[in-house]
Scaffold this motif. Structure first.
Motif, PDB file in Angstrom:
ATOM      1  N   ALA A 264       0.829  -1.206   0.000  1.00 32.92           N
ATOM      2  CA  ALA A 264       0.000   0.000   0.000  1.00 32.92           C
ATOM      3  C   ALA A 264       0.861   1.252   0.000  1.00 32.92           C
ATOM      4  O   ALA A 264       0.558   2.238  -0.686  1.00 32.92           O
ATOM      5  N   VAL A 265       1.932   1.227   0.765  1.00 28.19           N
ATOM      6  CA  VAL A 265       2.864   2.362   0.802  1.00 28.19           C
ATOM      7  C   VAL A 265       3.458   2.596  -0.582  1.00 28.19           C
ATOM      8  O   VAL A 265       3.560   3.735  -1.052  1.00 28.19           O
ATOM      9  N   GLU A 266       3.837   1.531  -1.252  1.00 23.49           N
ATOM     10  CA  GLU A 266       4.567   1.644  -2.506  1.00 23.49           C
ATOM     11  C   GLU A 266       3.675   1.734  -3.742  1.00 23.49           C
ATOM     12  O   GLU A 266       4.035   2.401  -4.714  1.00 23.49           O
ATOM     13  N   ARG A 267       2.522   1.061  -3.706  1.00 19.71           N
ATOM     14  CA  ARG A 267       1.748   0.940  -4.949  1.00 19.71           C
ATOM     15  C   ARG A 267       0.260   1.219  -4.786  1.00 19.71           C
ATOM     16  O   ARG A 267      -0.503   1.088  -5.756  1.00 19.71           O
ATOM     17  N   GLY A 268      -0.175   1.585  -3.591  1.00 16.78           N
ATOM     18  CA  GLY A 268      -1.595   1.838  -3.385  1.00 16.78           C
ATOM     19  C   GLY A 268      -2.090   3.053  -4.151  1.00 16.78           C
ATOM     20  O   GLY A 268      -1.364   4.030  -4.338  1.00 16.78           O
ATOM     21  N   ARG A 269      -3.341   2.976  -4.590  1.00 13.24           N
ATOM     22  CA  ARG A 269      -3.940   4.083  -5.339  1.00 13.24           C
ATOM     23  C   ARG A 269      -4.630   5.025  -4.360  1.00 13.24           C
ATOM     24  O   ARG A 269      -5.443   4.589  -3.537  1.00 13.24           O
ATOM     25  N   PRO A 270      -4.333   6.319  -4.408  1.00 14.57           N
ATOM     26  CA  PRO A 270      -4.939   7.271  -3.468  1.00 14.57           C
ATOM     27  C   PRO A 270      -6.462   7.203  -3.480  1.00 14.57           C
ATOM     28  O   PRO A 270      -7.089   7.066  -4.533  1.00 14.57           O
ATOM     29  N   GLY A 271      -7.044   7.261  -2.289  1.00 13.74           N
ATOM     30  CA  GLY A 271      -8.495   7.256  -2.163  1.00 13.74           C
ATOM     31  C   GLY A 271      -9.132   5.891  -2.249  1.00 13.74           C
ATOM     32  O   GLY A 271     -10.357   5.783  -2.339  1.00 13.74           O
ATOM     33  N   GLN A 272      -8.320   4.832  -2.180  1.00 13.28           N
ATOM     34  CA  GLN A 272      -8.848   3.485  -2.361  1.00 13.28           C
ATOM     35  C   GLN A 272      -8.728   2.639  -1.092  1.00 13.28           C
ATOM     36  O   GLN A 272      -7.820   2.829  -0.285  1.00 13.28           O
ATOM     37  N   ALA A 273      -9.651   1.698  -0.956  1.00 14.89           N
ATOM     38  CA  ALA A 273      -9.605   0.680   0.089  1.00 14.89           C
ATOM     39  C   ALA A 273      -9.286  -0.664  -0.553  1.00 14.89           C
ATOM     40  O   ALA A 273      -9.629  -0.902  -1.719  1.00 14.89           O
ATOM     41  N   TYR A 274      -8.625  -1.531   0.216  1.00 17.10           N
ATOM     42  CA  TYR A 274      -8.254  -2.853  -0.278  1.00 17.10           C
ATOM     43  C   TYR A 274      -8.576  -3.912   0.773  1.00 17.10           C
ATOM     44  O   TYR A 274      -8.169  -3.783   1.930  1.00 17.10           O
ATOM     45  N   ASN A 275      -9.305  -4.944   0.356  1.00 21.36           N
ATOM     46  CA  ASN A 275      -9.532  -6.105   1.226  1.00 21.36           C
ATOM     47  C   ASN A 275      -8.255  -6.934   1.297  1.00 21.36           C
ATOM     48  O   ASN A 275      -7.638  -7.229   0.263  1.00 21.36           O
ATOM     49  N   ILE A 276      -7.894  -7.344   2.513  1.00 17.41           N
ATOM     50  CA  ILE A 276      -6.677  -8.120   2.714  1.00 17.41           C
ATOM     51  C   ILE A 276      -7.001  -9.340   3.571  1.00 17.41           C
ATOM     52  O   ILE A 276      -7.249  -9.228   4.779  1.00 17.41           O
ATOM     53  N   ALA A 277      -7.020 -10.517   2.939  1.00 16.53           N
ATOM     54  CA  ALA A 277      -7.319 -11.758   3.653  1.00 16.53           C
ATOM     55  C   ALA A 277      -6.776 -12.926   2.844  1.00 16.53           C
ATOM     56  O   ALA A 277      -6.410 -12.783   1.673  1.00 16.53           O
ATOM     57  N   ASP A 278      -6.721 -14.098   3.476  1.00 18.35           N
ATOM     58  CA  ASP A 278      -6.270 -15.280   2.744  1.00 18.35           C
ATOM     59  C   ASP A 278      -7.401 -15.837   1.895  1.00 18.35           C
ATOM     60  O   ASP A 278      -8.491 -15.236   1.791  1.00 18.35           O
ATOM     61  N   HIS A 279      -7.174 -16.979   1.279  1.00 16.12           N
ATOM     62  CA  HIS A 279      -8.158 -17.528   0.337  1.00 16.12           C
ATOM     63  C   HIS A 279      -9.148 -18.489   0.975  1.00 16.12           C
ATOM     64  O   HIS A 279      -9.984 -19.063   0.271  1.00 16.12           O
TER      65      HIS A 279
END
Length: 308
Positions: free
Chosen positions: A217-232
């Motif tokens: 997120a620090v390196e490649r996250g898009r401003p103003g966006q949320a990202y779900n982070i979980a395993d499969h």
């Protein structure tokens, strides 16, 4: 894709916590310079997020490229609703104060730890939720609204902060090094009851995988966006705790009817919920995918590491 992978100076609120420790290591290994922010002595900048004036004095004269909010007031898993109140306050007043501090340091990017329950407690069915689904719906009771409003507010403050690129990471439930350890003593003594219902599942994420997502997120996250982070592999509390017991060779936990856990109001609410998340957006935009596709895999790796 936004790329900011050059070495950055990063201020990490909550660096002394379990997740914060993993994020610190992951960022450092990626070549970034991390300064911890918090009340404990191991932080490079000592300040309380709830004390606005003291926080602004503490960061005066410092410069950072990115600020990350991973601070929590939790020292053990929350069982009752009141166990969440201090963390709720950190998500509201604490975030507002940290936004001011980020601006004062000249930071450009502001990343916040969010979580799956911001989609709401309860039964969401079997369809995996995406970032396009409503986040922060009004809670069904005053106590639940207090928790959800705090998560809603934390994200809104990040996204609406003037001159800052706000990004939110909506994590599943954490487990792994420094997190699973707390389950072992009560499991060993058969003092950790779990609900008998296997139908309800929740998203999980191993802590080092979560830290890798923070770096992404620090390196490649898009401003103003949320990202779900979980395993499969969504998994219920019972199945997860049984996996912990199995991997570590401990007695199988005793099961109880879900209604019997009602006095533990927050735990009962979580265990009554059913929620799946799609992480396709994080995989596509951040280039992130979990190393551990299931908590079974992550727990096996944890067990192996503990024997080295």
């Amino acid at each position: 894709m936004t790329t900011n992978d050059q070495n950055q100076g990063i201020l990490l609120a909550g660096a002394s916590g379990v997740l914060g420790g993993h994020i610190t290591r992951a960022l450092t290994e990626a070549g970034h310079e991390v300064t911890g922010l918090g009340r404990s002595r191991e932080n490079g900048i000592r300040a309380d997020l709830m004390d606005r004036d003291a926080l602004l004095r503490a960061v005066d004269g410092h410069h950072f490229d990115t600020v990350i909010h991973a601070a929590t007031a939790l020292r053990k898993p929350p069982m009752r609703d009141r166990d969440m109140y201090a963390t709720d306050a950190l998500r509201t007043q604490g975030t507002a104060h940290l936004v001011e501090a980020a601006r004062a340091t000249g930071a450009r990017r502001f990343v916040v730890e969010s979580m799956a329950f911001g989609y709401g407690y309860g039964d969401h069915g079997d369809r995996p939720l995406t970032e396009d689904d409503p986040f922060g719906p009004r809670g069904g009771t005053p106590r639940l609204e207090r928790h959800i409003a705090a998560m809603r507010t934390k994200e809104r403050l990040a996204f609406d902060a003037e001159a800052l690129e706000g990004i939110a990471l909506r994590f599943g439930l954490f487990y792994g090094p420094g997190g699973t350890d707390a389950l072992l003593p009560p499991l060993r003594g058969r003092r950790l009851p779990v609900p008998g219902d296997r139908a309800r599942v929740l998203p999980w994420v191993e802590l080092t995988d979560a830290a890798r997502a923070a770096v992404a997120a620090v390196e490649r996250g898009r401003p103003g966006q949320a990202y779900n982070i979980a395993d499969h592999t969504p998994m219920g509390f019972r199945a997860h705790v049984e996996a912990v017991a199995r991997v570590f060779g401990l007695p199988e936990p005793m099961t109880v009817p879900l209604w019997l856990m009602k006095p533990l109001s927050y735990a009962h609410t979580m265990m009554s919920s059913r929620l799946r998340m799609s992480c396709a957006k994080a995989e596509h935009e951040l280039g992130w995918t979990p190393l551990y596709a299931s908590s079974g895999e992550g727990l096996a790796a944890l067990r192996s590491a503990s024997h080295r």
